[in-house]
Write an enzyme that holds these catalytic residues in place. Structure first.
Site, PDB file in Angstrom:
ATOM      1  N   LYS A 161       0.870  -1.184   0.000  1.00 15.57           N
ATOM      2  CA  LYS A 161       0.000   0.000   0.000  1.00 15.57           C
ATOM      3  C   LYS A 161       0.894   1.216   0.000  1.00 15.57           C
ATOM      4  O   LYS A 161       1.849   1.285   0.771  1.00 15.57           O
ATOM      5  CB  LYS A 161      -0.890  -0.041   1.232  1.00 15.57           C
ATOM      6  CG  LYS A 161      -1.402   1.297   1.759  1.00 15.57           C
ATOM      7  CD  LYS A 161      -2.366   1.086   2.927  1.00 15.57           C
ATOM      8  CE  LYS A 161      -2.259   2.202   3.944  1.00 15.57           C
ATOM      9  NZ  LYS A 161      -3.117   1.935   5.131  1.00 15.57           N
ATOM     10  N   LYS A 262      -9.370  -0.457  12.682  1.00 13.04           N
ATOM     11  CA  LYS A 262      -8.299  -0.100  13.622  1.00 13.04           C
ATOM     12  C   LYS A 262      -8.947  -0.099  14.992  1.00 13.04           C
ATOM     13  O   LYS A 262      -9.894   0.655  15.226  1.00 13.04           O
ATOM     14  CB  LYS A 262      -7.733   1.285  13.311  1.00 13.04           C
ATOM     15  CG  LYS A 262      -6.840   1.343  12.085  1.00 13.04           C
ATOM     16  CD  LYS A 262      -6.324   2.743  11.836  1.00 13.04           C
ATOM     17  CE  LYS A 262      -5.466   2.772  10.573  1.00 13.04           C
ATOM     18  NZ  LYS A 262      -5.240   4.155  10.115  1.00 13.04           N
TER      19      LYS A 262
HETATM   20  O1  OSB Z   1      -4.074   5.740   7.322  1.00 12.16           O
HETATM   21  O2  OSB Z   1      -3.522   3.753   7.728  1.00 12.16           O
HETATM   22  C1  OSB Z   1      -3.338   4.962   7.881  1.00 12.16           C
HETATM   23  C2  OSB Z   1      -0.171   5.510   9.938  1.00 12.16           C
HETATM   24  C3  OSB Z   1      -0.555   6.574  10.733  1.00 12.16           C
HETATM   25  C4  OSB Z   1      -1.797   7.129  10.562  1.00 12.16           C
HETATM   26  C5  OSB Z   1      -2.670   6.592   9.602  1.00 12.16           C
HETATM   27  C6  OSB Z   1      -2.292   5.521   8.826  1.00 12.16           C
HETATM   28  C7  OSB Z   1      -1.011   4.991   8.972  1.00 12.16           C
HETATM   29  C8  OSB Z   1      -0.498   3.905   8.155  1.00 12.16           C
HETATM   30  C9  OSB Z   1       0.637   3.109   8.743  1.00 12.16           C
HETATM   31  O3  OSB Z   1      -0.848   3.680   7.030  1.00 12.16           O
HETATM   32  C10 OSB Z   1       0.290   1.704   9.037  1.00 12.16           C
HETATM   33  C11 OSB Z   1       1.406   1.063   9.840  1.00 12.16           C
HETATM   34  O4  OSB Z   1       2.370   0.646   9.213  1.00 12.16           O
HETATM   35  O5  OSB Z   1       1.298   1.005  11.073  1.00 12.16           O
HETATM   36 MG    MG Z   2      -5.542   4.666   6.217  1.00 10.68          MG
END
Ligand code: OSB
Ligand code: MG
Length: 371
Positions: A161, A262
């Protein structure tokens, strides 16, 4: 399970590589950890709020004060049979889901240890390994990004991603696809676009993406439904899914075809399980998102990912991608097949390195029962 005291700490951990999204660049984390002390058993939870109120309105300092003034006092001194009882005591406080999740999840951790059950079993999980993807931030150049992708593919990760924003999107995706025509690829905009950019977003349909994550406003569902109607690519919602009702609304209005769960964003394991169940019922696949967690939160994400409908690779990846030394033992490792093995030990199966945490701690506060 009597909650005798609750300890909050802030630890500071530099990232091994900066992480940049459409809302900014982070070089290091300030992480709020919560410990619940329950009759000889300690449960640990991590508050995933960021250093600034950019991903969500919550940030570490708002979580800290809300925990001290409202959330910890609502449960300390109480005896619970199960962590599932926790959200009812916190319900009077509006929002502050990341702070609530840290507390509730610490109680799940304590409950699993007290019952000598693996946390993943207590949550209702069914898998003995989980599939991993990586989230790669915006880099200083496309070449640097391609190099990072190469490294993660070689390490075995099953889905790449990339973060996008206006000015770092179509050209980047074109370059990735011309080098790797067939990899499982997705992108995450973190709300960087508006509906006026519909024509631009339609270009993304050329790249055979697994999904486009949160293209529009963080608090929106309605306009995502409008956009999804006109896009071939599946929309995945992240920021907008703040609870099970939001998930139900998004599914009923066809605002997305995939949901990123999340546990911090939705207020804890109880709500995350509810969202999982709603999505399973409606054939909407989910995956576990990440928030650059330390080992404490990472271990919880791994446990959650064992539930049956977590059928797409998540953003849960190896400790070494983030930290020189993680706060758990063993570190989270990913196999050359891109999988994390789940162990059958009680609790998370990872030991908390309390000595290291003590060294990283910059503030600490304990809330005790009045009795
Ligand atoms: O949008 O998923 C997200 C990290 C910080 C805030 C938002 C996001 C993210 C990531 C990192 O995409 C995911 C990770 O590697 O922990
Ligand atoms: Mg995200």
């Amino acid at each position: 399970m009597k909650i005798e005291a609750i300890t909050l700490r802030e630890i500071r951990m530099p990232l091994v590589h900066f992480f940049e999204t459409s809302f900014g660049r982070t070089y290091g984390r300030r992480i709020l950890l919560v410990t619940v002390h329950c009759e000889g058993v300690d449960g640990w939870g991590e508050c995933v709020a960021g250093e600034d109120p950019f991903y969500s309105s919550e940030w570490i300092d708002s979580s800290w004060i809300t925990m001290v003034r409202h959330l910890a006092p609502a449960v300390v001194g109480r005896s619970l049979d199960s962590a599932r009882e926790c959200p009812a005591f916190l319900g009077k406080v509006r929002g502050h889901r990341m702070a609530k999740a840290a507390l509730e999840n610490a109680l799940w951790d304590a409950e699993a240890k007290q019952k000598t059950l693996p946390l993943w079993k207590l949550l209702g999980g069914t898998r003995n390994e989980i599939a991993c993807g990586v989230s790669i931030g915006i880099q200083d150049s496309i070449e640097q990004l391609l190099e990072k992708i190469q490294i993660e593919l070689a390490a075995g990760y099953r889905r790449i991603k990339v973060k996008v924003r206006p000015g770092w999107d179509v050209k980047v995706l074109e370059r990735i696809r011309s080098r790797w025509a067939d990899i499982t690829l997705s992108c995450d905009a973190n709300s960087a676009y508006t509906l006026d950019q519909m024509e631009h977003l339609r270009i993304f349909d050329q790249f055979n993406l697994l999904m486009i994550e949160q293209p529009l406003w963080d608090d929106d569902i309605y306009y995502h439904a409008r956009l999804q109607k006109d896009l071939r690519t599946a929309i995945c919602l992240d920021e907008s899914i703040v609870n099970a009702r939001a998930a139900a609304m998004a599914v009923e209005t066809s605002a997305c075809r995939i949901i990123n769960v999340k546990v911090g964003r939705v207020g804890g394991f109880s709500e995350a399980i509810r969202i999982h169940d709603i999505c399973r019922e409606k054939n909407i696949p989910v995956w576990c998102g990440g928030m650059l967690e330390s080992g404490v939160g990472r271990a919880h994400n791994i446990a959650l990912s064992t539930l049956a409908n977590f059928s797409l690779p998540g953003d849960v990846s190896a400790s070494r991608r983030y930290w020189k030394e993680d706060v758990i033992d063993p570190q989270v490792e990913v196999s050359p097949q891109g999988m994390i093995a789940i162990c059958a030990q009680p609790g998370t199966g990872y030991r908390i390195k309390e000595d290291l945490i003590e060294k990283l701690t910059v503030r600490k506060e304990t809330i005790r029962a009045n009795t």
